[in-house]
Design an enzyme around this catalytic site. Sequence first.
Site, PDB file in Angstrom:
ATOM      1  N   ASP A  19       0.958  -1.306  -0.102  1.00 12.15           N
ATOM      2  CA  ASP A  19      -0.092   0.111   0.115  1.00 12.15           C
ATOM      3  C   ASP A  19       0.810   1.213   0.223  1.00 12.15           C
ATOM      4  O   ASP A  19       1.961   1.326   0.440  1.00 12.15           O
ATOM      5  CB  ASP A  19      -0.862   0.041   1.182  1.00 12.15           C
ATOM      6  CG  ASP A  19      -1.934   0.933   1.088  1.00 12.15           C
ATOM      7  OD1 ASP A  19      -2.488   1.445  -0.135  1.00 12.15           O
ATOM      8  OD2 ASP A  19      -2.879   1.281   2.122  1.00 12.15           O
ATOM      9  N   HIS A  36       2.339   3.331  -8.968  1.00 12.69           N
ATOM     10  CA  HIS A  36       2.129   1.685  -9.234  1.00 12.69           C
ATOM     11  C   HIS A  36       3.505   1.293 -10.000  1.00 12.69           C
ATOM     12  O   HIS A  36       3.734   0.200  -9.796  1.00 12.69           O
ATOM     13  CB  HIS A  36       0.914   1.496  -9.903  1.00 12.69           C
ATOM     14  CG  HIS A  36      -0.365   2.056  -9.152  1.00 12.69           C
ATOM     15  ND1 HIS A  36      -0.475   1.644  -7.861  1.00 12.69           N
ATOM     16  CD2 HIS A  36      -1.561   2.887  -9.672  1.00 12.69           C
ATOM     17  CE1 HIS A  36      -1.659   2.304  -7.646  1.00 12.69           C
ATOM     18  NE2 HIS A  36      -2.346   2.836  -8.581  1.00 12.69           N
ATOM     19  N   LEU A 130      10.928 -20.575  -4.600  1.00 19.66           N
ATOM     20  CA  LEU A 130       9.762 -19.577  -3.771  1.00 19.66           C
ATOM     21  C   LEU A 130       8.458 -19.855  -4.737  1.00 19.66           C
ATOM     22  O   LEU A 130       8.557 -20.045  -5.818  1.00 19.66           O
ATOM     23  CB  LEU A 130      10.326 -18.261  -3.790  1.00 19.66           C
ATOM     24  CG  LEU A 130       9.442 -17.090  -3.588  1.00 19.66           C
ATOM     25  CD1 LEU A 130       8.825 -17.366  -1.865  1.00 19.66           C
ATOM     26  CD2 LEU A 130       9.747 -15.641  -3.890  1.00 19.66           C
TER      27      LEU A 130
HETATM   28  C1  IPE Z   1      -5.416  -2.737  -0.052  1.00 21.30           C
HETATM   29  O1  IPE Z   1      -5.117  -1.272  -0.249  1.00 21.30           O
HETATM   30  C2  IPE Z   1      -5.497  -3.401  -1.304  1.00 21.30           C
HETATM   31  C3  IPE Z   1      -4.189  -3.440  -1.921  1.00 21.30           C
HETATM   32  C4  IPE Z   1      -2.930  -3.253  -1.629  1.00 21.30           C
HETATM   33  C5  IPE Z   1      -4.104  -4.205  -3.388  1.00 21.30           C
HETATM   34  P1  IPE Z   1      -6.437  -0.149  -0.573  1.00 21.30           P
HETATM   35  O2  IPE Z   1      -5.421   1.242  -0.673  1.00 21.30           O
HETATM   36  O3  IPE Z   1      -7.307  -0.634  -1.405  1.00 21.30           O
HETATM   37  O4  IPE Z   1      -7.025  -0.419   1.116  1.00 21.30           O
HETATM   38  P2  IPE Z   1      -7.830   0.636   1.800  1.00 21.30           P
HETATM   39  O5  IPE Z   1      -8.791   1.332   0.752  1.00 21.30           O
HETATM   40  O6  IPE Z   1      -6.804   1.858   2.092  1.00 21.30           O
HETATM   41  O7  IPE Z   1      -8.447  -0.098   2.890  1.00 21.30           O
HETATM   42  C1  IPE Z   2      -1.599   0.337  -3.472  1.00 22.15           C
HETATM   43  O1  IPE Z   2      -1.412   1.731  -3.404  1.00 22.15           O
HETATM   44  C2  IPE Z   2      -2.039  -0.342  -4.638  1.00 22.15           C
HETATM   45  C3  IPE Z   2      -3.176  -0.770  -4.851  1.00 22.15           C
HETATM   46  C4  IPE Z   2      -4.209  -0.833  -3.952  1.00 22.15           C
HETATM   47  C5  IPE Z   2      -3.523  -1.258  -6.093  1.00 22.15           C
HETATM   48  P1  IPE Z   2      -2.674   2.491  -3.509  1.00 22.15           P
HETATM   49  O2  IPE Z   2      -3.004   2.949  -4.916  1.00 22.15           O
HETATM   50  O3  IPE Z   2      -3.745   2.219  -2.583  1.00 22.15           O
HETATM   51  O4  IPE Z   2      -2.022   3.779  -2.917  1.00 22.15           O
HETATM   52  P2  IPE Z   2      -2.493   4.735  -1.739  1.00 22.15           P
HETATM   53  O5  IPE Z   2      -3.069   3.971  -0.656  1.00 22.15           O
HETATM   54  O6  IPE Z   2      -3.520   5.969  -2.393  1.00 22.15           O
HETATM   55  O7  IPE Z   2      -1.400   5.879  -1.458  1.00 22.15           O
HETATM   56 MG    MG Z   3      -3.997   2.433  -0.582  1.00 22.74          MG
END
Ligand code: IPE
Ligand code: IPE
Ligand code: MG
Length: 239
Positions: A19, A36, A130
């Site tokens: 995240d 990303h 792995l």
């Molecule tokens: C969780 O992250 C999903 C992934 C890392 C793929 P999100 O950014 O979607 O989660 P929330 O919305 O903060 O709970």
């Molecule tokens: C995690 O990063 C990747 C996915 C959930 C696909 P985010 O896109 O949720 O990044 P933040 O949380 O907005 O910083």
């Molecule tokens: Mg996120």
Amino acid sequence: MAVLDPDKEIPQHIAIIMDGNGRWAKARNLARRDGHRAGAESVEQCLKACGDLGVKYLTLYAFSSENWKRPEAEVTALMGLLAQFLKEKTPSLMRNNIRLQVIGHLARLPLKNQKQLQDSIAKTAQNDGLTLIVALSYGSREEIVDAAKRLMEEAKAGTINPADLNTETFSRYLYTAGTPDPDLLIRTSGEFRVSNFLLWQISYAEIVITETLWPDFRHDHLVDAIAEYQRRHRRFGGL
Ligand code: IPE
Ligand code: IPE
Ligand code: MG
């Protein structure tokens, strides 16, 4: 970087909620998709570190069932990055003896991604280093409901007796059947929540939350998380 204790075990299975890509990009005045893209490098480093350390399973939360709610342009960008990752990295999965698996509602992914995933899974199926499990269009509640549906069908057909159902048999109906539960769950970017990830499987996982945003997560951060895991005392309800 922390030093690992050679007398203590390395987690057999690490699961990561990757995240913070969006915040990483925002802090640099970049587009979310750039965050990303930068996160792909962190995946590469984690794979290498897990291979070197002898971790057997690495599950990465790449796209949740709730992430479909994001703007179409971001979803398209993420699917494009997945396609690029598979194209570029499948040879290195082969070189590094990594077996690829996926969990989630794959039928919701664009056909191109599904096809590519099937190819990479088939190609790497015999690798025995792995195991990399990518959670895509994954939601733990859906996974549990899917398991319940299959069990109900089997009960209706008379191939399973409801009285025989226990936690061990139930877990065989989850997408993760055959994979040991995660020992260590890491979430980056300082969020203290599980976001519908492996609810059943993390019952006794040790949880490490780091403030580091996913695109900044490197080999040393993984070692730090494992060192923290080694300092924990897992009791599993006993003494
Ligand atoms: C969780 O992250 C999903 C992934 C890392 C793929 P999100 O950014 O979607 O989660 P929330 O919305 O903060 O709970
Ligand atoms: C995690 O990063 C990747 C996915 C959930 C696909 P985010 O896109 O949720 O990044 P933040 O949380 O907005 O910083
Ligand atoms: Mg996120």
